[in-house]
Structure formats: structure tokens, C-alpha cells
Scaffold this active site. Structure first.
Site, PDB file in Angstrom:
ATOM      1  N   CYS A  25       0.846  -1.202   0.000  1.00  0.00           N
ATOM      2  CA  CYS A  25       0.000   0.000   0.000  1.00  0.00           C
ATOM      3  C   CYS A  25       0.879   1.249   0.000  1.00  0.00           C
ATOM      4  O   CYS A  25       2.108   1.160   0.067  1.00  0.00           O
ATOM      5  CB  CYS A  25      -0.918   0.015   1.219  1.00  0.00           C
ATOM      6  SG  CYS A  25      -0.029   0.193   2.780  1.00  0.00           S
ATOM      7  N   CYS A  28       3.402   1.684   2.780  1.00  0.00           N
ATOM      8  CA  CYS A  28       4.674   0.970   2.607  1.00  0.00           C
ATOM      9  C   CYS A  28       5.678   1.871   1.890  1.00  0.00           C
ATOM     10  O   CYS A  28       6.853   1.953   2.271  1.00  0.00           O
ATOM     11  CB  CYS A  28       4.463  -0.302   1.793  1.00  0.00           C
ATOM     12  SG  CYS A  28       3.322  -1.488   2.515  1.00  0.00           S
ATOM     13  N   ASP A 432       9.950  31.373 -29.794  1.00  0.00           N
ATOM     14  CA  ASP A 432      11.047  31.820 -30.648  1.00  0.00           C
ATOM     15  C   ASP A 432      10.503  31.840 -32.076  1.00  0.00           C
ATOM     16  O   ASP A 432       9.598  31.068 -32.409  1.00  0.00           O
ATOM     17  CB  ASP A 432      12.213  30.838 -30.525  1.00  0.00           C
ATOM     18  CG  ASP A 432      13.306  31.137 -31.533  1.00  0.00           C
ATOM     19  OD1 ASP A 432      13.775  32.277 -31.562  1.00  0.00           O
ATOM     20  OD2 ASP A 432      13.655  30.225 -32.304  1.00  0.00           O
ATOM     21  N   ASP A 630      13.848  25.962 -30.302  1.00  0.00           N
ATOM     22  CA  ASP A 630      14.374  24.783 -30.987  1.00  0.00           C
ATOM     23  C   ASP A 630      15.399  24.033 -30.150  1.00  0.00           C
ATOM     24  O   ASP A 630      15.972  23.047 -30.598  1.00  0.00           O
ATOM     25  CB  ASP A 630      14.962  25.154 -32.353  1.00  0.00           C
ATOM     26  CG  ASP A 630      16.093  26.167 -32.243  1.00  0.00           C
ATOM     27  OD1 ASP A 630      16.644  26.335 -31.144  1.00  0.00           O
ATOM     28  OD2 ASP A 630      16.427  26.798 -33.263  1.00  0.00           O
ATOM     29  N   ASP A 634      18.266  28.601 -27.879  1.00  0.00           N
ATOM     30  CA  ASP A 634      17.268  29.030 -26.904  1.00  0.00           C
ATOM     31  C   ASP A 634      17.469  28.372 -25.534  1.00  0.00           C
ATOM     32  O   ASP A 634      16.652  28.556 -24.636  1.00  0.00           O
ATOM     33  CB  ASP A 634      15.856  28.677 -27.405  1.00  0.00           C
ATOM     34  CG  ASP A 634      15.533  29.376 -28.709  1.00  0.00           C
ATOM     35  OD1 ASP A 634      15.794  30.584 -28.800  1.00  0.00           O
ATOM     36  OD2 ASP A 634      15.029  28.715 -29.632  1.00  0.00           O
TER      37      ASP A 634
END
Length: 742
Positions: A25, A28, A432, A630, A634
Site C-alpha cells: 500500500c 509501505c 522563438d 528549438d 534558446d
């Protein structure tokens, strides 16, 4: 902590992934997480219950992988490192083993639980007396209680050793109380009745719930499983001038590989011979096959459709695009979304609180209300059973797994749960221009003829002049001429004039191709063409005049055209309430022309690459910002933004710099990513609401709060069934994300 300090710490820390087995669960997972997080040298630990995986960053000078595994074992669970090419196969094998274990346990329990149910509940209620029924029921319940139920005793004991409590604690305490009370009654107070069938059915239902949960959890990892299954097992290579079929893992960089129609491409590489159309939908989500020619990149696991070709292997094993995508998705699914902290905090206090509520329930009914011991005990057991927090622990990770998987199948790679959670909160998106809003490849858009010449003649001369030039604009002119199948003439005495254009001779006639400055320097009159040139330039096009030594004879216009989907993407973002900006190094006139085509009103012009970051910072003062670029020049702006969205054209760089990678280079995937974020967060909130509402509503009913007004009494068996189904319902709700349209 500053970003720099964080990066330094990450650089110093080693990261390992451990496959955890034995978790029942969410509690745990919390127990293991706390144990690992508090260990010396551990920088961070994240244990994901849904994936049964722990991701740990640690300082190698203070600890190591073996010590971390040992620490998990001391906590009461098993762990092994996820390394090598077969790590996912191990993970899937463990999932299958877990399902098989729960199925076998369920069937074993069912053999004893069904007759116990018939004797203890059906026969007794319809008046059929079974001789020695109490002893028979004890014989039926005992194997279930101590063979199948042993996992709960073990889990409860390990939690107690770690000064904690979990779901195992609730089941072990509840069923043991009912079982031992029944044993006492059988031998000493037979008239009091017994609850053996209750404990047998209860444990059977819990195990059934775990089996269904394991099956459902396995389906959340379908995206990774599907990608792994795509990877071909064999490759046909040319070695010693002979075609040889070998296993893909034996391919080496530089091998020449042959791919025939219908075959999967085994690894990444560059075409050296032939051409074809390749189905890349499994990588990019793009439905149409992509034309591939000499020098083009091909990606492993994509499918060759028509022609045969040869290519040189450039990336193998873990370096292939497919392997990186699988790793990226796996890491994203293993990370915690910030909203998960809420569920973790609730789970940490929930189990102890439930045990206290169960004790109070028993005491109130027994000593304040004065009901029989058995009556009070049943209420207390029902409280313990119905309050399991598994559904709450599964609420976030299962939705994140399905969400990131759905993104991947649509060509949208999301690197982490935090980005998936943040995307729908974005206020601004900065695009851009070059290579993002536009295609990044100049195209010839206009051919203009003056002085009676034809357009084809102007294009033929211009292309002949530019044939030997390496300028991107020259490439666009030559490509257009070749597409129109124009025959080019050899140009002599070629001369490039930087910033102005070129000159060369064709058939002993000297030509000039370039801007107004080039014409003025060569005393060629241009005044009567200025108006026409200005119209084209206002459209964002670069115009080059073609002249002989006396007159202007024509012009060609080249532009970096916007992507077909740019305008629709901007419109979709506006509908989502996101304000769109375009940022470029171009002058305002050129930028404005492109922005108008894309439907963008906010533009930032004449920005140097190194200054893009500052504009992102400025917008961040007013809200969350995404930067779309790209992934090359950038990179600083992508890193600064709250979410960096990288176009997948430069796959390696994009995967390194972007938080979200658009594999199709389709800007429509930006609003789709935001919609995916919104859908996923809605699922998480739905899951959390129902998990909490279930417990908030269920505990008072189980405790008998409404008994005197409504007669509602919740038996432990019904509570167990409800508990089992709650976890399954949460996982199933997450899986419904697969059906949503982005």
C-alpha cells in the site's frame, strides 16, 4: 536554494533506480521513503507505489547502492538495482509475478472462504444446521488467516519495528481480533457465536482487491511496454562485403545496415544509399510517412514502408532515440507531482488515527452504550478495514503514469510530474520565431520578371548563379529550380560580396544578384522598383534583385515561412486564456509580418540569443511562463522559464534542454500539452476527492455513528469489499485518461 547551488548538488550526487518488491500500500512506500531519506549521504529519495520503484540521489563518498538496498531490506522489503538493457523486462516480469502471486493467493483463499461463507452466513440464516459448524469454520478460516494472512502480519511487524503503521497493521489487527475472539467463544462461550467466516472472507476480498489493483497498475505502464516491444531484435549488416543477420545488441557504430520494405529500422543512423518513406508514428505520433533520402536521419524502431536503403549506424543501445524516450518517460512517471505531497502527508497520519478511532469505537459501544463485546468488536473491525489509504496513495501516481504515457503516444514527451502539473497554470507562452513559429528553412516564394523576361528564365539564371553558393538563401533558390526541373547553366568568375550578394558570368554575360546596395555600387537604376520591393519586404520576405550590367531584369523573394499549424496553435492558446508572445532577433518590420500571419500581437524584436533569458525573467514577474524554442540557441531561456518546451527537430539537444519535447515539431502540441495537463490534474483531483470522501463517509458508517437513526450497520465483509473496490476504482478512473482527446 539558488538554481546554481541545486545544479552543483545534482552534479555531485549519483542517482540510482531500485525496483522494490513487497509493497502492499501507499504507507509501505512512505515507510521506505522515510527510511531512505533519513540515511546518511542521501540527497533525495522518491518511492513510487504505483511503479514499485525508488529513485535515490546520494553522495558516493558517504553511502553506496548496496547500503541503500540493505536499508530497504531492513525496512522489511526487497530491492534490486534497475540497470542494463533488460531492466524494464525485469520490471514487467516482477509485475507479472505480483499478479500471479495475488491470483494464486486469492484462489487458495477462495477454496476455504466459499464454504465458510455458505456455512456461516447462508445456511445459518435459512435455518440449516451444520453439525460442529464452529469447529468446521475454524478449520476453514485458519489456513486463510495464517497462510494467506501471513503477509499482513509480516508487514505490520516490520512497520512496528520502524515505529510506524500501515495497511497491513489495519488488516492484521482487525482480522486477528475477530479470529481470536471466535476461537475463545468456540471453546468457552459457544452461545456467543463466532466470526470465522468474516475473517476468511475479509482476507480473501483484500487479496482480490490487491490482484485487481496489480492488474490495473500494470496497464498504466502500457506506453513504455509498447515502445519496448517496438524495438527490433535483428539487423541485416554488411560485413566483409556480405549481408549478415545479427542481433541488434551486436550492431556497432559505423556498421552499414540494409533495411527492406516493411522492416523495422534497428538503430539510429544516416542513409548512405537509396531512399524510402518511413513511418515514424511510434516515435513522433506523426501519422503520415516521412520521405527519407541520402543523408537523412533514420530513427530506430520506425518502420520502412516502400523502398530499400542502406544506412550507417550512428547511435546504438542506450544512445538511440527510442532508448532515450523510454528512459525519459520512465523517469517522468517515477517523479512525484507537488500535489502528491498532500496525499503523503495525509497517509502518514491516517493509519495511526484510524487505529485510535477503532479503539474509541470499541470502547464507546462496549462501555458507554453497553452492547455485547461481539457487537462492539465488529464495529471496531469494520473501521479498521474500511479505512485503508491505498486509494489515496494511488490517486496521483497512476494519473501521472497514464498522462505521461498518453503524451508520449501523441509525440509529447513530458519530463516530470511537476511540469505536467504546472502546464495548465501557464499565463504566458513565448515562441522563438526562427525554427519554431517558422519552419527554419528559407523557401523561394516569388519570382518576378521585368523587361519582358519569363519567370522561369529569371529563376533559371538566379539558380545558375547561386549553384555554387553555400548561403541558405541560395539553397532555397536552387531547390525551387530543381523542383521545376529547370536546366542550370555553369556560372564562371563567381564572386560573393558579403552583405550585398553575388556576381558571376553566364555565357559571357555578367549578372548581379543581391540587394539595393549591390545595385547602387554597380550603378544600376532601381528607383522604379522600390514600391514593389517594399510590398514584399513588408510581408517578411527577403528580396534579391537580378540585373545584368545595364538593367534590372527580375527579382526573387525568399522567406522563412510559418509552419502550417502556427496560426491555429496560437488561436487555441488564446482560447485557453494563455497570452502569446513572439521573440526574435529580426527587425520589427520582418517580425511584425510573421507575427501577423501567426495571429500574434505581442512581439519582442532585435533580441540577441544571450538576452532572451532576461525577457523571460521579466514576464515571470507577472505569472508562470513557458518558452518554446528549438533547443539550441534558446537553451538559456528554456532553462529559465517555468516550463521549457523544445521542438524535437534537434532531438538530442531538445531532450536535454526542454521540460516538454514536441517530437512532431507541431505547434498544435503546445495547447495539447496544456490540455493534457488539465485533464491529468482533473483526474488527480477526482481520485483524491473520491479516496478521501470514501474514507470520510465510510469511517463514521463503519463506526456505527448513524445506527440509532438509520439502522445502518456495516459488516467487516462489506467494508473489505468496499476497500478493495476503492483502489481499483481510482486506478480505473486514471486509465480513462487514455480515452480523452487532446
Amino acid at each position: 536554494m539558488s538554481r546554481t547551488a541545486t545544479l552543483i548538488l545534482k552534479f555531485m550526487a549519483k542517482k540510482t533506480n531500485l525496483q522494490i518488491s513487497g509493497m502492499h500500500c501507499a504507507s509501505c512506500a512512505t515507510l521506505i521513503n522515510n527510511s531512505l531519506s533519513s540515511a546518511s549521504g542521501v540527497k533525495s529519495a522518491n518511492v513510487n507505489y504505483a511503479t514499485a520503484k525508488a529513485t535515490v540521489e546520494f553522495d558516493e563518498k558517504q553511502t553506496n547502492e548496496a547500503e541503500l538496498i540493505n536499508l530497504v531490506k531492513q525496512t522489511g522489503y526487497s530491492a534490486e538495482p534497475m540497470t542494463g538493457d533488460n531492466s524494464f523486462e525485469k520490471q514487467f516480469a516482477m509485475q507479472k509475478q505480483e499478479i500471479k502471486k495475488y491470483r494464486n493467493n486469492f484462489l487458495f483463499s477462495l477454496i476455504f472462504a466459499v464454504p465458510a461463507f455458505l456455512i456461516g452466513m447462508i445456511f445459518m440464516n435459512i435455518g440449516i444446521e451444520v453439525p460442529y459448524s464452529g469447529y468446521i469454520l475454524m478449520a476453514l478460516a485458519t489456513p486463510v488467516q495464517f497462510i494467506i494472512g501471513w503477509q499482513f502480519y509480516r508487514g505490520a511487524w516490520m512497520a512496528l519495528k520502524n515505529k510506524s503503521a500501515n495497511m497491513d497493521s489495519l488488516i492484521a489487527i482487525g482480522t486477528s481480533a475477530a479470529y481470536l475472539f471466535s476461537v475463545y467463544n468456540i471453546f468457552f462461550l459457544p452461545e456467543q457465536g463466532q466470526y470465522f467466516e468474516t475473517t476468511a472472507i475479509l482476507i480473501t476480498l483484500v487479496v482480490m482487491g490487491k490482484m485487481l489493483e496489480a492488474i490495473a497498475k500494470g496497464k498504466t505502464g502500457d506506453a513504455i511496454r509498447a515502445l519496448i516491444n517496438l524495438s527490433p531484435k535483428m539487423a541485416t549488416v554488411i560485413r566483409n562485403n556480405q549481408e549478415t543477420k545479427i542481433a541488434v545488441d551486436r550492431v556497432i557504430i559505423g556498421d552499414i545496415i540494409i533495411v527492406k520494405p516493411g522492416e523495422s529500422i534497428p538503430v539510429d543512423g544516416i542513409i548512405t544509399k537509396g531512399n524510402s518513406a518511413v513511418d515514424e508514428s511510434m516515435i513522433t505520433g506523426e501519422s503520415l510517412p516521412i520521405e527519407k533520402n541520402l543523408g537523412d536521419l533514420v530513427v530506430g524502431a520506425t518502420i520502412n514502408k516502400h523502398g530499400s536503403f542502406e544506412f550507417k549506424a550512428t547511435k546504438i543501445g542506450a544512445d538511440t532515440t527510442l532508448a532515450k524516450i523510454i528512459k525519459l518517460i520512465d523517469e517522468a512517471q517515477g517523479k512525484k507531482a507537488p500535489i502528491q505531497r498532500f496525499a503523503d502527508a495525509v497517509s502518514a497520519y491516517f493509519v495511526p488515527a484510524v487505529i485510535i478511532i477503532a479503539i474509541i469505537t470499541f470502547l464507546v459501544w462496549k462501555f458507554l452504550v453497553g452492547v455485547p463485546f461481539s457487537f462492539a468488536l465488529i464495529y471496531a473491525v469494520a473501521v479498521l478495514v474500511i479505512a485503508c489509504p491505498c486509494a489515496l496513495g494511488l490517486a496521483t501516481p497512476t494519473a501521472i503514469m497514464v498522462g505521461t504515457g498518453k503524451g508520449a503516444t501523441n509525440g509529447i514527451l513530458i519530463k516530470g510530474a511537476d511540469f505536467l502539473e504546472t502546464a495548465h497554470k501557464l499565463k504566458y507562452i513565448i515562441f522563438d520565431k526562427t525554427g519554431t513559429i517558422t519552419k527554419g528553412q528559407p523557401e523561394l516564394t516569388d519570382t518576378i520578371a521585368f523587361s519582358g523576361a519569363s519567370e522561369n528564365k529569371i529563376l533559371q539564371i538566379a539558380a545558375s548563379l547561386e549553384k555554387n553558393s553555400e548561403h541558405p538563401l541560395a539553397e532555397a533558390i536552387v531547390k525551387k529550380a530543381e523542383a521545376q526541373k529547370l536546366s542550370l547553366t555553369e556560372a564562371k568568375n563567381f564572386k560573393a560580396i558579403p552583405g550585398h550578394g553575388i556576381s558571376a558570368e553566364i555565357n559571357s554575360v555578367k549578372y548581379f544578384l543581391g540587394n539595393l546596395k549591390l545595385m547602387a555600387d554597380n550603378k544600376i537604376e532601381t528607383k522604379k522598383y522600390h514600391e514593389q520591393l517594399e510590398v514584399k519586404e513588408n510581408q517578411g520576405k527577403t528580396v534579391m534583385l537580378l540585373a545584368n550590367q545595364k538593367n534590372i531584369i527580375g527579382a526573387v523573394a525568399v522567406a522563412d515561412n510559418i509552419r502550417e499549424t502556427s496560426k491555429q496553435a496560437v488561436a487555441n492558446l488564446n482560447k485557453l486564456g494563455v497570452e502569446v508572445y513572439m521573440m526574435t532577433g529580426d527587425n520589427e518590420r520582418t517580425a511584425r509580418a510573421i507575427a501577423e500571419q501567426a495571429g500574434i500581437t505581442n512581439i519582442i524584436t532585435q533580441v540577441l540569443p544571450q538576452n532572451k533569458l532576461e525577457h523571460v525573467k521579466k514576464l515571470q514577474e507577472s505569472g508562470l511562463v513557458a518558452m518554446v524554442g528549438d533547443g539550441i540557441n534558446d537553451a538559456p531561456a528554456l532553462a529559465q522559464a517555468d516550463i521549457g518546451i523544445a521542438m524535437g527537430s534537434g532531438t538530442d539537444v531538445a531532450m536535454e534542454t526542454g521540460n516538454i519535447v514536441l517530437m512532431k515539431n507541431d505547434l498544435l502540441d503546445v495547447p495539447r500539452a496544456i490540455r493534457l495537463s488539465k485533464l491529468t490534474m482533473n483526474k488527480i483531483k477526482q481520485n483524491m476527492f473520491w479516496a478521501l470522501a470514501y474514507n470520510v463517509a465510510g469511517i463514521p458508517v463503519a463506526a456505527g455513528v448513524f445506527y440509532y437513526w438509520t439502522g445502518w450497520q456495516l459488516s467487516p465483509v462489506i467494508a473489505g469489499l468496499a476497500m478493495a473496490l476503492s483502489s481499483v476504482s481510482v486506478v480505473s478512473n486514471s486509465l480513462l485518461l487514455k480515452t480523452k482527446k487532446l
